[in-house]
Every structure is written in C-alpha cells, then in structure tokens.
Design a protein around this motif. Structure first.
Motif, mmCIF file in Angstrom:
data_model
loop_
_atom_site.group_PDB
_atom_site.id
_atom_site.type_symbol
_atom_site.label_atom_id
_atom_site.label_comp_id
_atom_site.label_asym_id
_atom_site.label_seq_id
_atom_site.Cartn_x
_atom_site.Cartn_y
_atom_site.Cartn_z
ATOM 1 N N GLY A 130 -105.800 -71.111 7.633
ATOM 2 C CA GLY A 130 -105.649 -71.321 9.076
ATOM 3 C C GLY A 130 -106.634 -70.498 9.869
ATOM 4 O O GLY A 130 -106.246 -69.644 10.670
ATOM 5 N N PRO A 131 -107.933 -70.706 9.695
ATOM 6 C CA PRO A 131 -108.930 -69.851 10.345
ATOM 7 C C PRO A 131 -109.041 -70.093 11.843
ATOM 8 O O PRO A 131 -108.819 -71.201 12.324
ATOM 9 N N THR A 132 -109.409 -69.059 12.580
ATOM 10 C CA THR A 132 -109.734 -69.200 13.997
ATOM 11 C C THR A 132 -111.091 -69.876 14.124
ATOM 12 O O THR A 132 -111.826 -70.024 13.139
ATOM 13 N N ILE A 133 -111.460 -70.250 15.337
ATOM 14 C CA ILE A 133 -112.759 -70.894 15.546
ATOM 15 C C ILE A 133 -113.897 -69.951 15.167
ATOM 16 O O ILE A 133 -114.885 -70.380 14.579
ATOM 17 N N THR A 258 -109.006 -76.861 5.527
ATOM 18 C CA THR A 258 -108.289 -76.094 6.533
ATOM 19 C C THR A 258 -107.055 -76.856 7.006
ATOM 20 O O THR A 258 -107.118 -78.061 7.241
ATOM 21 N N LYS A 259 -105.960 -76.151 7.144
ATOM 22 C CA LYS A 259 -104.722 -76.765 7.639
ATOM 23 C C LYS A 259 -104.807 -76.961 9.145
ATOM 24 O O LYS A 259 -105.258 -76.101 9.876
ATOM 25 N N LYS A 264 -102.186 -81.984 6.643
ATOM 26 C CA LYS A 264 -102.256 -80.968 5.609
ATOM 27 C C LYS A 264 -103.712 -80.717 5.226
ATOM 28 O O LYS A 264 -104.576 -81.567 5.443
ATOM 29 N N ARG A 265 -103.958 -79.558 4.635
ATOM 30 C CA ARG A 265 -105.293 -79.271 4.131
ATOM 31 C C ARG A 265 -105.475 -79.960 2.786
ATOM 32 O O ARG A 265 -104.516 -80.190 2.040
ATOM 33 N N MET A 266 -106.709 -80.312 2.459
ATOM 34 C CA MET A 266 -107.012 -80.893 1.155
ATOM 35 C C MET A 266 -107.132 -79.797 0.110
ATOM 36 O O MET A 266 -107.495 -78.661 0.413
#
Length: 374
Positions: A130-133, A258-259, A264-266
C-alpha cells in the motif's frame, strides 16, 4: 538525543513495514526499520513514545555534488522519500534549488541501484502492498534504472529517464493518494486531471527552470501506446520514445502489484504473465522483455515457500547455475526463526514450491537480512 523528533500521526500505518528505525526519547531503539505494526494500541504507543532521526537534506551544488557514501537502500529509503518531497516542493515553488535537487536525487538513486541492485529491487516489493504516491514515484525511478540498462539505453539517457520518472506525476501528487483510496467510479473532473497531468507537470518544470527537451518529451509521451490508443496525442509506433514506454511500463508494474481500494493486488506471477502480453501492440516487444529479465521469476523482496515447508524471503536473483538466493525466516511448522538461514534453492530440499502473498508482510530487519550495517 536532541536530533530526535516526534512521529507525526499519519506517518505510520498498521500492516506496513516501518520506513525507518523508531527510538525512544533517550535514543534507545524501540523498533527497527521493517517492523510491521499490527494493532491500534501499538500504533498509539509509537505516536506517544516514538521518535525518529530526520535527515538534514542539503541542497546539492550542481557541478560539484558527489555523494561517496556506500549505499544501503534500506537506510536510504527515508532519505529518498524526504528528498523527493523536497524536490517536488522546490519545483512547484519555482525555487532555484529545484534543478540541483533533482540532479542530486537522480545520482543518489543511480548509485544505489548500481551498488546494491538486488536490495534496490527488493524495496519495490517489500513496500508494494500500500505505497504512498511518493513511494510509488521512487519505485518508478528504481525500475527505470534497471529496465533502461537492460534495454540498452546509454547512461545519459537513463539519467534523464530517471528524472522523468521522479517528476512525471508531479501534477498528480496532491490527489493520487485520494484516488488510490477511492472505490468509486472516477468523476469527469478526476479524469480530466489525470489526462492533463503530463502537460501540467511539464509546465511546472519549465517554470522552475528545468528545460531539458528529452525530459519533457518522455513525460509528455508516457501515456501514449504503440497501438495509438494512448493520450494525449494518440501517437503510435516509433513516434513514441522508448524512454516513455519504459516509464509507462514501470508505472504499470507498480500498479499491478499494489493494492487499491477498488481491486486486489496481483501476485508477481500474475503480473509477469500480463507483462508478457503487453508486447502484443502496447509496447515495443523488447521493453516488456527487458522488465521480465530484470525481475526474474522470483524478484528480490518477495516471499516464497520452499519444498521443506519453510517460508523465505528472496534476497538475490539467480547467478549462473544457482537459483534465486533466499533466507528462511519461518520454519516448516510456521515458527518464526530468531535469525535467518540462507538456503540454496538449487538443492531439492530447498527448491521453491510456491509464492507466498501475505496481505501483511511479516516484520523483518531488512539491513540485517541483506547484510548491510544498520
């Protein structure tokens, strides 16, 4: 320790590895970088007691800047993010430091990727849930370094590409986290903001005195597609710079793993299969191929289950006859090892059986696992 400052609410999140080591007011280590907070009460205690060491970000002198420190991507991660934020702020404020800041950050990322390639790639996967921009932008720059070099770009073009990766989404920064967290259909206004962001980012760069024509072209074209279906100009084929396609693919890969609130994330395997299809009309075939070669089947930073039922983290890509380098962190019965144990995945007992894709990464001391001094 007088150089420690309080952690601001919002700086840490449940389920994400700590971006830096946390100390108490006396300078004693509370939690090391890579530890994963798993409860509201633990998060509240860190906001009450926790401190961190902010890095002083100097404005590099354009002609003489040379950072000769040995690079540790994990220790440098917080500095990357701070430096990126300071650079983008300088650009939007039209500050005279904007250009040397951008050049300095590009050089720092390039040096880190050269000196510690596997650990640099690991950053992308360890922090990808769940990264920030700002984190995403650093990931784009890291991936562009590797894809550009694998594709065969000369070093000067890779440097400009890295600068483009760091600034192409400047106009999206204020709204990107909000967009990623929303599970609603985009409004017309949000779609306009997204479609206009390449040109608005270029305008901000020009206003700040950053006038490199190739940099602007990469940014302008990084949402064009080889089959003509991209924007803003519907370019196709070789009218699109390969650097722009490399940046586009880096962004797409990060989005895949990325979620988001709306999907969902892959898994890495799913992302690799999709990347392999992108050579069919969306990109020059050599560019998706270059990314797949950079990643390998098991890129650094992901978790795998071994044939003896241990869970390990991939620390390095294959070398010659040896498979990926891994270090076991969980035993066959699910018990957490107090240390880590290197396993040779070319041996039958330690063959990789499957990917492990947890919703929350387990706590790890990244510098220790990758052999860096903290």
């Amino acid at each position: 320790m007088s150089n420690l400052v309080r952690i601001a609410p919002g700086a840490l999140e449940i389920g994400r590895p700590l971006p830096w080591t946390v100390y108490d007011a006396d300078g004693n280590v509370l939690l090391r970088q890579g530890y994963v907070i798993n409860s509201d009460s633990q998060l509240e205690q860190l906001f009450e007691r926790g401190r961190f060491k902010p890095r002083k970000i100097d404005v590099p002198q354009e002609e003489i800047f040379e950072d000769n420190r040995d690079r540790n991507p994990f220790a440098d991660y917080a500095e990357f993010l701070q430096s990126l934020e300071a650079t983008l702020t300088a650009i939007t404020d039209r500050d005279a430091s904007a250009r040397p800041r951008l050049l300095g950050l590009c050089r720092m990322i390039e040096k880190t990727c050269r000196e510690a390639p596997d650990a640099s790639l690991a950053l992308v996967h360890l922090y990808s849930i769940g990264p920030t921009i700002h984190e995403q932008i650093i990931f784009y720059a890291i991936l562009c370094q590797f894809i550009g070099r694998q594709f065969g770009l000369e070093e000067k073009r890779i440097s400009v590409l890295t600068g483009a990766a760091l600034t192409a989404n400047l106009a999206l920064v204020p709204v990107a986290n909000q967009l990623n967290a929303s599970n609603k259909v985009l409004t017309d206004e949000q779609r306009r903001v997204i479609r206009r962001h390449p040109q608005r980012s270029i305008e901000a760069l020009k206003a700040a005195g950053i006038t490199n024509p190739l940099l602007h072209t990469i940014i302008a074209q990084h949402h064009e597609q080889a089959d003509g279906s991209g924007y803003p100009d519907g370019l196709s084929g070789t009218d699109i710079r390969p650097e722009a396609e490399i940046l586009a693919l880096a962004e797409r890969y990060v989005a895949m793993i990325t979620k988001r609130a709306y999907r969902k994330r892959m898994t890495v395997s799913e992302a690799r299969r999709l990347i392999a299809t992108l050579a069919d009309g969306k990109f020059r075939p050599a560019i998706p191929k270059a990314l797949l070669e950079v990643l390998g089947e098991y890129p650094p930073g992901i978790l795998v289950r071994l044939d003896n039922n241990e869970v390990a983290v991939v620390t390095g890509r294959p070398v010659r006859a040896r498979g990926p380098f891994v270090k076991a962190i969980f035993g066959p019965r699910g018990n957490r090892y107090s240390g880590t144990f290197e396993r040779d995945t070319s041996l039958l007992e330690y063959n990789i059986r499957a990917l492990e894709e947890p919703e929350i990464m387990p706590s790890m001391d990244f510098s220790l696992i990758w052999g860096f001094r903290s």
